[in-house]
Design a protein around this motif. Structure first.
Motif, PDB file in Angstrom:
ATOM      1  N   THR A   1     -15.096  44.863  42.350  1.00  0.00           N
ATOM      2  CA  THR A   1     -15.100  43.980  42.848  1.00  0.00           C
ATOM      3  C   THR A   1     -14.945  43.318  44.271  1.00  0.00           C
ATOM      4  N   GLY A   2     -15.513  42.478  44.189  1.00  0.00           N
ATOM      5  CA  GLY A   2     -15.201  40.829  45.379  1.00  0.00           C
ATOM      6  C   GLY A   2     -14.032  41.603  46.731  1.00  0.00           C
ATOM      7  N   ASN A   3     -12.501  40.851  45.796  1.00  0.00           N
ATOM      8  CA  ASN A   3     -11.826  41.385  46.896  1.00  0.00           C
ATOM      9  C   ASN A   3     -10.675  42.427  46.728  1.00  0.00           C
ATOM     10  N   ASN A   4     -11.189  43.278  45.809  1.00  0.00           N
ATOM     11  CA  ASN A   4     -10.162  44.159  45.190  1.00  0.00           C
ATOM     12  C   ASN A   4     -10.752  45.267  45.201  1.00  0.00           C
TER      13      ASN A   4
ATOM     14  N   ASN B   1     -17.292  37.217  35.602  1.00  0.00           N
ATOM     15  CA  ASN B   1     -18.161  36.735  36.791  1.00  0.00           C
ATOM     16  C   ASN B   1     -16.901  35.765  37.361  1.00  0.00           C
ATOM     17  N   SER B   2     -16.582  35.445  38.847  1.00  0.00           N
ATOM     18  CA  SER B   2     -15.383  35.076  39.542  1.00  0.00           C
ATOM     19  C   SER B   2     -16.207  34.082  40.455  1.00  0.00           C
ATOM     20  N   ASP B   3     -17.774  34.376  40.665  1.00  0.00           N
ATOM     21  CA  ASP B   3     -17.745  33.429  41.645  1.00  0.00           C
ATOM     22  C   ASP B   3     -19.447  33.105  41.652  1.00  0.00           C
ATOM     23  N   GLY B   4     -20.849  34.320  40.772  1.00  0.00           N
ATOM     24  CA  GLY B   4     -21.476  34.609  39.944  1.00  0.00           C
ATOM     25  C   GLY B   4     -21.907  35.113  41.118  1.00  0.00           C
TER      26      GLY B   4
END
Length: 286
Positions: free
Chosen positions: A79-82, A123-126
């Motif tokens: 998820t995110g940038n990964n 969570n990284s940034d919600g």
């Protein structure tokens, strides 16, 4: 101000990473929640793709009851940038396909890729995203179509997973064509034995070509290598097989064991058909 913003964007990009996830099949063996426990496969020191992680589940209980373990891993690393490359073996194919069909369109919180001891990440940034960032799946001896060894009771019928692996059950469990447009590349072994005669067509001692080749339909087709005159050929790629049977959508046969050299089992050392997928992950999961 512009410089600060640029540096912040650069820092965010620098945190992006690719991961290689390995999803086990029946029997388990790795420590559930420990993404560095490769007991099911072989030595953890063996190269098996960039930033490799073992996505362990117990390999005994039902697909639905254990599926949260796979979702935890996908949330952590995909998820995110990964982004993730995924390798599966045997019932791990059924598990991964079930995950995408049932949860691949759901909202997922972006995670920080730093798992706690139970295998979950914070969570990284919600914020959320739809599904996961998965480049493709490579499957060693995929059992998403079930196995006749389960039908015949050759495996312990008390295992909940074995009930899921019955061919009629596995094929009716979810929409196998719904992969969320993620490609499954299938690797089919053919080093069978005498007792695997109950498996139709070519097999690797545990799963037949109709499943390891990702073939659609309500029941298992009898499919073989081109050298076998008494059985329709399993074709490479996405093409229909000899006799007209077709593959599920977004399924492609990347390897067919024409030399009948690879069986089903890792033997604690990345062996059998798993060895072919491992080599492909080393070359392509980068």
């Amino acid at each position: 101000m512009v410089f600060v913003l640029a540096m912040a964007l650069f820092a965010g990009a620098a945190q992006a990473a690719n991961y290689t996830l390995w999803v086990n099949g029946r029997g388990g063996g790795g420590v559930v929640g420990d993404y560095n426990s490769f007991t099911y496969w072989g030595p953890a020191s063996t190269a098996a793709g960039v930033n490799k992680k073992a996505v362990n589940w117990d390999g005994y209980n039902s697909i639905s009851s254990q599926n949260g373990k796979i979702r935890d891993a996908l949330d952590c690393f995909c998820t995110g940038n990964n982004w993730c490359y995924v390798a599966t073996h045997s019932a791990g194919d059924l598990m991964m396909a079930y995950t995408l069909a049932n949860y691949g369109g759901s909202a997922r919180y972006k995670k920080n890729a730093s798992p706690a001891s139970g295998g979950q990440c914070s969570n990284s940034d919600g914020t959320t995203q739809t599904g996961w960032n998965i480049k493709w799946v490579r499957t060693a001896s995929g059992a998403a179509g079930g196995s006749e060894l389960s039908d015949a009771g050759s495996w312990a019928l008390s295992e909940p997973l074995v009930k899921d692996l019955k061919t009629s059950t596995a094929r009716a469990m979810f929409n196998h064509n719904d992969t969320r447009n993620i490609w499954f590349y299938m690797y089919a072994g053919a080093k069978g034995t005498v007792y695997s005669g109950i498996l139709p067509g070519q097999d690797d001692e545990a799963v037949a070509y109709h499943s390891t080749g990702g073939i659609a339909g309500n029941a298992g087709q009898s499919l073989c290598n081109p050298s076998d005159w008494f059985c329709n050929d399993l074709t490479l790629g996405t093409a229909a097989n000899e006799g007209g049977s077709v593959k599920w959508a977004y399924h492609s046969v990347a390897f067919r064991d024409d030399a009948e050299a690879y069986n089903h089992y890792a033997n604690g050392n990345w062996q059998g058909i798993i060895s072919v997928v491992r080599a492909a992950m080393v070359s392509n999961a980068i």
